[in-house]
Design a protein around this motif. Structure first.
Motif, PDB file in Angstrom:
ATOM      1  N   MET A  81       0.846  -1.277  -0.033  1.00 55.47           N
ATOM      2  CA  MET A  81       0.145  -0.080  -0.144  1.00 55.47           C
ATOM      3  C   MET A  81       0.901   1.229  -0.173  1.00 55.47           C
ATOM      4  N   PHE A  82       0.351   2.155  -0.647  1.00 60.15           N
ATOM      5  CA  PHE A  82       1.236   3.456  -0.779  1.00 60.15           C
ATOM      6  C   PHE A  82       0.207   4.773  -0.185  1.00 60.15           C
ATOM      7  N   ILE A  83       0.966   5.489   0.810  1.00 55.92           N
ATOM      8  CA  ILE A  83       0.044   6.646   1.297  1.00 55.92           C
ATOM      9  C   ILE A  83       0.955   7.886   1.416  1.00 55.92           C
ATOM     10  N   GLY A  84       0.308   8.801   0.770  1.00 57.44           N
ATOM     11  CA  GLY A  84       1.140  10.381   0.690  1.00 57.44           C
ATOM     12  C   GLY A  84      -0.017  11.301   0.714  1.00 57.44           C
ATOM     13  N   HIS A  85       0.606  12.804   1.315  1.00 55.45           N
ATOM     14  CA  HIS A  85      -0.148  13.555   1.668  1.00 55.45           C
ATOM     15  C   HIS A  85       0.298  14.994   0.897  1.00 55.45           C
ATOM     16  N   SER A  86      -0.526  15.616   0.207  1.00 54.83           N
ATOM     17  CA  SER A  86      -0.267  16.823  -0.372  1.00 54.83           C
ATOM     18  C   SER A  86       0.895  16.708  -1.475  1.00 54.83           C
ATOM     19  N   PHE A  87       2.211  17.079  -1.621  1.00 54.51           N
ATOM     20  CA  PHE A  87       3.006  16.610  -2.480  1.00 54.51           C
ATOM     21  C   PHE A  87       3.218  14.969  -2.619  1.00 54.51           C
ATOM     22  N   GLY A  88       3.081  14.578  -1.289  1.00 53.95           N
ATOM     23  CA  GLY A  88       3.037  12.849  -1.253  1.00 53.95           C
ATOM     24  C   GLY A  88       1.805  12.357  -1.924  1.00 53.95           C
ATOM     25  N   GLY A  89       0.631  13.004  -1.671  1.00 56.42           N
ATOM     26  CA  GLY A  89      -0.477  12.558  -2.461  1.00 56.42           C
ATOM     27  C   GLY A  89      -0.134  12.596  -3.913  1.00 56.42           C
ATOM     28  N   LEU A  90       0.390  13.742  -4.538  1.00 55.51           N
ATOM     29  CA  LEU A  90       0.451  13.818  -5.855  1.00 55.51           C
ATOM     30  C   LEU A  90       1.463  12.588  -6.556  1.00 55.51           C
ATOM     31  N   LEU A  91       2.424  12.478  -5.639  1.00 53.99           N
ATOM     32  CA  LEU A  91       3.281  11.182  -6.096  1.00 53.99           C
ATOM     33  C   LEU A  91       2.769  10.066  -6.079  1.00 53.99           C
ATOM     34  N   VAL A  92       1.738   9.637  -5.007  1.00 58.32           N
ATOM     35  CA  VAL A  92       0.984   8.527  -5.073  1.00 58.32           C
ATOM     36  C   VAL A  92       0.052   8.549  -6.018  1.00 58.32           C
ATOM     37  N   MET A  93      -0.615   9.693  -6.650  1.00 57.50           N
ATOM     38  CA  MET A  93      -1.448   9.710  -8.002  1.00 57.50           C
ATOM     39  C   MET A  93      -0.755   9.452  -9.175  1.00 57.50           C
ATOM     40  N   ASP A  94       0.623   9.875  -9.176  1.00 56.40           N
ATOM     41  CA  ASP A  94       1.574   9.731 -10.383  1.00 56.40           C
ATOM     42  C   ASP A  94       1.903   8.321 -10.384  1.00 56.40           C
ATOM     43  N   THR A  95       2.460   7.595  -9.254  1.00 55.29           N
ATOM     44  CA  THR A  95       2.490   6.379  -9.364  1.00 55.29           C
ATOM     45  C   THR A  95       1.667   5.318  -9.660  1.00 55.29           C
ATOM     46  N   LEU A  96       0.472   5.654  -9.276  1.00 58.55           N
ATOM     47  CA  LEU A  96      -0.978   4.916  -9.754  1.00 58.55           C
ATOM     48  C   LEU A  96      -1.088   4.935 -11.268  1.00 58.55           C
ATOM     49  N   LEU A  97      -0.800   6.112 -11.753  1.00 58.39           N
ATOM     50  CA  LEU A  97      -1.038   6.208 -13.043  1.00 58.39           C
ATOM     51  C   LEU A  97       0.152   5.537 -13.956  1.00 58.39           C
ATOM     52  N   ASP A  98       1.249   5.905 -13.542  1.00 60.35           N
ATOM     53  CA  ASP A  98       2.372   5.221 -14.495  1.00 60.35           C
ATOM     54  C   ASP A  98       3.124   4.147 -13.909  1.00 60.35           C
ATOM     55  N   LYS A  99       2.981   3.554 -12.744  1.00 64.97           N
ATOM     56  CA  LYS A  99       3.602   2.452 -12.399  1.00 64.97           C
ATOM     57  C   LYS A  99       2.588   1.522 -11.468  1.00 64.97           C
ATOM     58  N   PRO A 100       1.378   1.424 -11.795  1.00 64.18           N
ATOM     59  CA  PRO A 100       0.503   0.806 -11.112  1.00 64.18           C
ATOM     60  C   PRO A 100       0.929  -0.404 -10.202  1.00 64.18           C
ATOM     61  N   GLU A 101       1.827  -1.269 -11.157  1.00 63.64           N
ATOM     62  CA  GLU A 101       2.179  -2.469 -10.518  1.00 63.64           C
ATOM     63  C   GLU A 101       2.855  -2.683  -9.414  1.00 63.64           C
ATOM     64  N   LEU A 102       3.410  -1.577  -8.955  1.00 67.24           N
ATOM     65  CA  LEU A 102       4.236  -1.414  -7.625  1.00 67.24           C
ATOM     66  C   LEU A 102       3.388  -1.554  -6.461  1.00 67.24           C
ATOM     67  N   PHE A 103       2.300  -1.016  -6.496  1.00 66.56           N
ATOM     68  CA  PHE A 103       1.292  -1.152  -5.179  1.00 66.56           C
ATOM     69  C   PHE A 103       0.079  -1.721  -5.654  1.00 66.56           C
ATOM     70  N   ASP A 104      -0.504  -2.320  -4.331  1.00 71.71           N
ATOM     71  CA  ASP A 104      -2.074  -2.831  -4.569  1.00 71.71           C
ATOM     72  C   ASP A 104      -3.082  -2.082  -4.512  1.00 71.71           C
ATOM     73  N   SER A 105      -2.674  -0.963  -3.493  1.00 68.41           N
ATOM     74  CA  SER A 105      -3.677   0.071  -3.063  1.00 68.41           C
ATOM     75  C   SER A 105      -3.064   1.206  -2.891  1.00 68.41           C
ATOM     76  N   TYR A 106      -3.718   2.328  -2.830  1.00 68.22           N
ATOM     77  CA  TYR A 106      -3.339   3.979  -2.616  1.00 68.22           C
ATOM     78  C   TYR A 106      -4.115   4.592  -1.982  1.00 68.22           C
ATOM     79  N   ILE A 107      -3.428   5.429  -1.021  1.00 60.94           N
ATOM     80  CA  ILE A 107      -4.365   6.412  -0.453  1.00 60.94           C
ATOM     81  C   ILE A 107      -3.771   7.860  -0.608  1.00 60.94           C
ATOM     82  N   ALA A 108      -4.410   8.536  -1.457  1.00 58.15           N
ATOM     83  CA  ALA A 108      -3.947  10.227  -1.605  1.00 58.15           C
ATOM     84  C   ALA A 108      -4.609  11.097  -0.915  1.00 58.15           C
TER      85      ALA A 108
END
Length: 408
Positions: free
Chosen positions: A155-182
């Motif tokens: 699971m990947f969790i991030g806030h603010s700029f961290g949330g932006l990176l979470v969203m970018d990772t889901l978009l470009d490399k979704p295989e790295l994590f199973d779930s995301y909290i932005a």
């Protein structure tokens, strides 16, 4: 072995931090990794359930802005995973990453200045997010998986700029994590470049299958605005919240059966207070499939099918998580003894037998099954199970009961 009794009508949770001496409360450790990708030594804060002393493996939560959020996220996961008999999430390892250069590491693109939110002195440092994700993928993941008892779920969790990176990772490399909290992600960054990418992405694509995203939106509305009027407003002071609303609307239009998405606007929370409640709700949403509640009525009705339903449930959970999952041994053991005290002997036996299926290498499950057979007046099977317990671990409880059977 009757270690404790769990009342089926009321399960009590206890937050068991590790306590050493009289004054220290320890919830994790600080580790470090020398990164050849980032050219620096990175500290990492690690929480491992039960201090990793048993043979279990655990999913891993990777947490950005680690110094700010480590204790709250660990506390929530401990609470959710240790509600006896009614766990909401699995026990999980938390890997929190404190910052060294936050703007560099958490912004996925290099932006032109966007004052007042992104002045030149900030954008000059930006754009290292994809490199940071490469550090996680190629260095941090292998290190954690080699040195800690990990299961294949991230699971990947991030806030603010961290949330932006979470969203970018889901978009470009979704295989790295199973779930995301932005958490209140900065989707305004770089003239909404990531938002534009979301609008043109097909989330029905197979690479997004079985992924889940929870997005929390803080109340950063201007004075006198509401969620309708803000969309008509322009300018930098509304760019943050409007970019998140746009992202939410784009994702809603792409809802499908395999990519799970949910968002919530937190009217009473600011950008600074949103992380706690968003993570709480995000964990509840993402692990909605995990909880199995044993109700008092389930065990009181004749011919209860509760054990069969529990087995089916954990089979489905194992399939979803990608690794074998099972109920806590001590919890099932406690339920069995409580049922015997309620004179539900046959159902107690089903619980004890299920524990043997799930934990065949534990001496305790055979000792408990032996107690069941004693209660059921089947001395021969009681003897077999006490002997089995002793063949695994020589313990005084099983030995005493076996000797008593032999003397009769």
């Amino acid at each position: 072995m009757k270690n404790f009794i769990i009342a089926l009508s009321l399960f009590i949770w206890s937050l068991n931090f590790s306590i050493y001496g009289q004054n220290d409360v320890i919830i994790g450790k600080v580790d470090s990794i020398q990164s050849e990708i980032l050219y620096e030594n990175r500290k990492i804060m690690i929480y491992v359930p039960n201090n990793g002393v048993n043979s279990k493996t655990y999913p891993v939560v990777y947490l950005l802005d680690g110094a700010a959020h480590f204790t709250s996220v660990v506390g929530m996961i401990k609470q959710f995973s240790q509600i006896n008999g009614n766990t909401i999430t699995p026990e999980m390892i938390v890997v929190a990453m404190p910052n060294t250069n936050r703007t560099r590491d958490l912004t996925p693109t290099k932006s032109q200045p966007q004052p007042p939110m992104a002045p030149k002195n900030l954008t000059d440092l930006s754009g290292g997010g994809k490199n940071f994700v490469s550090f996680m993928e190629k260095e941090l993941f292998p290190y954690i998986e080699a040195n800690y008892p990990t299961a294949p779920y991230r699971m990947f969790i991030g806030h603010s700029f961290g949330g932006l990176l979470v969203m970018d990772t889901l978009l470009d490399k979704p295989e790295l994590f199973d779930s995301y909290i932005a958490i209140d992600p900065s989707m305004w960054w770089d003239n909404k470049s990531r938002l534009s990418a979301y609008k043109s992405t097909n989330f029905s694509d197979a690479k997004y299958s079985n992924k889940s995203l929870y997005m929390g939106i803080a109340n950063t509305l201007g004075e006198g605005m509401d969620t309708v009027s803000v969309k008509k407003a322009k300018g930098p002071m509304v760019a943050h919240i409007n970019s998140i609303f746009e992202t939410r609307d784009a994702l809603r239009n792409m809802e499908n059966d395999t990519f799970l998405f949910k968002s919530k606007f937190y009217e009473n929370d600011t950008h600074g207070s949103a992380p706690l409640i968003t993570t709480y709700d995000g964990l509840r949403f993402i692990f909605d499939f995990y909880q199995f509640e044993v109700k008092f009525s389930d065990v009181m009705k004749p011919d209860s099918d509760i054990v069969d339903r529990m087995k089916v449930h954990y089979s489905k959970v194992s399939k979803t998580l990608g690794y074998k999952n099972k109920p806590d041994e001590a919890t099932i053991n406690g339920m069995g003894y409580q049922l015997m005290e309620m004179n539900k002997i046959d159902l107690a036996g089903e619980f004890f037998k299920m524990n043997v299926e799930f934990y065949p290498k534990s001496f305790n499950v055979y000792d408990s099954l032996g107690d069941y057979y004693l209660a059921a007046k089947n001395k021969a099977q009681a003897k077999v199970n006490f002997e089995k317990a002793l063949s695994i671990v020589e313990n005084p409880g099983s030995r005493k009961k076996l000797e008593a059977l032999k003397s009769n």
